[in-house]
Scaffold this active site. Structure first.
Site, PDB file in Angstrom:
ATOM      1  N   ILE A 216      13.362 -12.316  -3.694  1.00  0.00           N
ATOM      2  CA  ILE A 216      13.665 -12.970  -2.419  1.00  0.00           C
ATOM      3  C   ILE A 216      13.220 -14.438  -2.427  1.00  0.00           C
ATOM      4  O   ILE A 216      13.905 -15.316  -1.903  1.00  0.00           O
ATOM      5  CB  ILE A 216      13.040 -12.177  -1.243  1.00  0.00           C
ATOM      6  CG1 ILE A 216      13.369 -12.784   0.106  1.00  0.00           C
ATOM      7  CG2 ILE A 216      11.532 -12.029  -1.372  1.00  0.00           C
ATOM      8  CD1 ILE A 216      14.720 -12.496   0.614  1.00  0.00           C
TER       9      ILE A 216
ATOM     10  N   GLN B 112       7.991  -7.004   9.009  1.00  0.00           N
ATOM     11  CA  GLN B 112       7.148  -5.808   9.050  1.00  0.00           C
ATOM     12  C   GLN B 112       5.789  -6.095   8.435  1.00  0.00           C
ATOM     13  O   GLN B 112       4.933  -5.220   8.428  1.00  0.00           O
ATOM     14  CB  GLN B 112       7.828  -4.680   8.270  1.00  0.00           C
ATOM     15  CG  GLN B 112       9.216  -4.378   8.773  1.00  0.00           C
ATOM     16  CD  GLN B 112       9.800  -3.152   8.084  1.00  0.00           C
ATOM     17  OE1 GLN B 112       9.610  -2.034   8.532  1.00  0.00           O
ATOM     18  NE2 GLN B 112      10.518  -3.363   7.005  1.00  0.00           N
TER      19      GLN B 112
ATOM     20  N   CYS C 231     -20.517  -8.094  22.744  1.00  0.00           N
ATOM     21  CA  CYS C 231     -20.759  -7.145  23.847  1.00  0.00           C
ATOM     22  C   CYS C 231     -21.044  -5.743  23.326  1.00  0.00           C
ATOM     23  O   CYS C 231     -21.356  -4.842  24.095  1.00  0.00           O
ATOM     24  CB  CYS C 231     -19.577  -7.126  24.809  1.00  0.00           C
ATOM     25  SG  CYS C 231     -18.211  -6.054  24.304  1.00  0.00           S
TER      26      CYS C 231
ATOM     27  N   CYS D 100     -14.071  -5.757  25.773  1.00  0.00           N
ATOM     28  CA  CYS D 100     -13.909  -6.941  26.626  1.00  0.00           C
ATOM     29  C   CYS D 100     -12.708  -7.790  26.201  1.00  0.00           C
ATOM     30  O   CYS D 100     -12.416  -8.804  26.824  1.00  0.00           O
ATOM     31  CB  CYS D 100     -15.182  -7.788  26.623  1.00  0.00           C
ATOM     32  SG  CYS D 100     -15.451  -8.708  25.082  1.00  0.00           S
TER      33      CYS D 100
ATOM     34  N   HIS E  28       4.688  -5.226  13.142  1.00  0.00           N
ATOM     35  CA  HIS E  28       3.518  -4.375  12.916  1.00  0.00           C
ATOM     36  C   HIS E  28       2.213  -5.118  13.192  1.00  0.00           C
ATOM     37  O   HIS E  28       1.149  -4.689  12.769  1.00  0.00           O
ATOM     38  CB  HIS E  28       3.536  -3.826  11.477  1.00  0.00           C
ATOM     39  CG  HIS E  28       4.616  -2.815  11.256  1.00  0.00           C
ATOM     40  ND1 HIS E  28       5.054  -2.433  10.006  1.00  0.00           N
ATOM     41  CD2 HIS E  28       5.379  -2.115  12.137  1.00  0.00           C
ATOM     42  CE1 HIS E  28       6.028  -1.535  10.132  1.00  0.00           C
ATOM     43  NE2 HIS E  28       6.252  -1.333  11.409  1.00  0.00           N
TER      44      HIS E  28
ATOM     45  N   CYS F   1     -11.779  -7.310  20.739  1.00  0.00           N
ATOM     46  CA  CYS F   1     -12.792  -6.337  21.127  1.00  0.00           C
ATOM     47  C   CYS F   1     -12.129  -5.264  21.991  1.00  0.00           C
ATOM     48  O   CYS F   1     -11.371  -5.581  22.909  1.00  0.00           O
ATOM     49  CB  CYS F   1     -13.909  -7.031  21.913  1.00  0.00           C
ATOM     50  SG  CYS F   1     -15.039  -5.858  22.678  1.00  0.00           S
TER      51      CYS F   1
ATOM     52  N   PHE G 127       0.824  -1.216   0.000  1.00  0.00           N
ATOM     53  CA  PHE G 127       0.000   0.000   0.000  1.00  0.00           C
ATOM     54  C   PHE G 127       0.854   1.260   0.000  1.00  0.00           C
ATOM     55  O   PHE G 127       0.369   2.345  -0.251  1.00  0.00           O
ATOM     56  CB  PHE G 127      -0.992  -0.003   1.183  1.00  0.00           C
ATOM     57  CG  PHE G 127      -0.346   0.016   2.545  1.00  0.00           C
ATOM     58  CD1 PHE G 127      -0.105  -1.159   3.222  1.00  0.00           C
ATOM     59  CD2 PHE G 127       0.013   1.213   3.137  1.00  0.00           C
ATOM     60  CE1 PHE G 127       0.481  -1.140   4.477  1.00  0.00           C
ATOM     61  CE2 PHE G 127       0.597   1.241   4.393  1.00  0.00           C
ATOM     62  CZ  PHE G 127       0.837   0.056   5.069  1.00  0.00           C
ATOM     63  N   ARG G 128       2.176   1.126   0.310  1.00  0.00           N
ATOM     64  CA  ARG G 128       3.060   2.288   0.285  1.00  0.00           C
ATOM     65  C   ARG G 128       3.653   2.535  -1.101  1.00  0.00           C
ATOM     66  O   ARG G 128       4.406   3.469  -1.309  1.00  0.00           O
ATOM     67  CB  ARG G 128       4.196   2.101   1.290  1.00  0.00           C
ATOM     68  CG  ARG G 128       3.742   2.266   2.733  1.00  0.00           C
ATOM     69  CD  ARG G 128       4.593   1.451   3.673  1.00  0.00           C
ATOM     70  NE  ARG G 128       4.509   0.031   3.346  1.00  0.00           N
ATOM     71  CZ  ARG G 128       4.727  -0.945   4.216  1.00  0.00           C
ATOM     72  NH1 ARG G 128       5.056  -0.663   5.446  1.00  0.00           N
ATOM     73  NH2 ARG G 128       4.631  -2.202   3.845  1.00  0.00           N
TER      74      ARG G 128
ATOM     75  N   ILE H  51       2.036  -7.891   7.897  1.00  0.00           N
ATOM     76  CA  ILE H  51       0.966  -8.201   8.847  1.00  0.00           C
ATOM     77  C   ILE H  51       0.071  -9.333   8.352  1.00  0.00           C
ATOM     78  O   ILE H  51      -0.979  -9.581   8.904  1.00  0.00           O
ATOM     79  CB  ILE H  51       0.094  -6.944   9.107  1.00  0.00           C
ATOM     80  CG1 ILE H  51      -0.492  -6.405   7.791  1.00  0.00           C
ATOM     81  CG2 ILE H  51       0.915  -5.857   9.796  1.00  0.00           C
ATOM     82  CD1 ILE H  51      -1.508  -5.308   7.990  1.00  0.00           C
TER      83      ILE H  51
HETATM   84 ZN    ZN Z   1     -16.524  -7.446  23.590  1.00  0.00          ZN
END
Ligand code: ZN
Length: 243
Positions: free
Chosen positions: A232, A104, A153, A133, A122, A130, A34-35, A106
């Site tokens: 790579i 780096q 919740c 909770c 990252h 959440c 995205f960069r 995700i």
């Molecule tokens: Zn929750």
């Protein structure tokens, strides 16, 4: 000796290899950066903001609906599979040659490939919690929900990824630093080494087997013992013997 043979030789001599990887490792699995110029253009033309704004904590707090729309469309790649780089690194760990991967990225692909000790600097799209909770949700829950994902919740479910304006997780960073300091070989791949934290982490390595594998040159090339400007996945695949 060819570059690949030199790399094989260095791996052969080493027993505490650490791999430090950037976006280039993921792009070879079809995950867009995205960069990149195209990524930035796309974000601005479709959402009116650059990626750094869309993926910032203040934007998340103010416009969670837009954040999740962008996040789902761009960062979640449900069908992405580990490539030869991921598989080669997992194999090196199984052989007892590699102690850790610091990344780096995700996307969680190192774990999918079978790597056990992975420092995701990252965070990971596979972990979501959440905000009220702290109940855990997987990435499927986020990709299949509409609008802002909500916990049973009522709280917002936030991806465990480090947004702009947020600090890195201390234990994750510390783990990566500790392994790099103890490494007898550091392979850095798929990063131009121009962004924090990769550029800072490399300074912790004190050994004489620093290998840089990247399609283009990096500011650290002159400090490296071996520089390979290539894919790579191809390089690590050939060096470790992964088809
Ligand atoms: Zn929750």
């Amino acid at each position: 000796m060819s570059e690949i043979d030199t790399l094989k030789d260095l791996i052969e001599k080493s027993g505490r290899i650490v791999f430090l990887g950037g976006a280039g490792v993921s792009t070879e699995s079809g995950i867009p950066d995205f960069r990149s110029e195209n990524g930035i253009f796309k974000a601005i033309s479709e959402y009116g903001y650059p990626p750094e704004t869309l993926l910032s904590r203040s934007f998340f707090d103010r416009h969670p609906d837009i954040f999740f729309k962008y996040y789902r469309g761009l960062l979640m790649n449900g069908d992405a599979k580990p490539n030869r780089a991921h598989l080669a690194l997992a194999e090196l760990e199984r052989r007892g040659k590699l102690t850790a991967v610091a990344t780096q990225n995700i996307d969680g692909l190192h774990t999918d490939a079978g790597s056990k000790t992975v420092f995701e600097l990252h965070g990971s799209i596979k972990r979501n919690y959440c905000m009220k909770c702290h109940k855990f949700y997987d990435d499927k829950f986020i990709s299949e929900s509409d609008g802002v994902p909500r916990c049973s919740c009522g709280g917002i479910v936030k991806p465990d990824v480090v947004l702009y304006e947020e600090g890195l997780d201390y234990d994750t960073l510390n783990g990566a630093v500790t392994h790099i300091m103890r490494a007898d070989m550091l392979i850095v791949g798929g990063t131009s080494l121009q962004v924090y934290p990769a550029a800072g982490l490399i300074d912790y390595y004190r050994g004489d087997r620093l290998v840089l594998i990247n399609k283009s040159k990096t500011p650290y090339d002159r400090y490296a013992n071996l520089v390979i400007n290539d894919s790579i996945g191809k390089v690590l695949g050939e060096a470790v013997g992964i088809e």
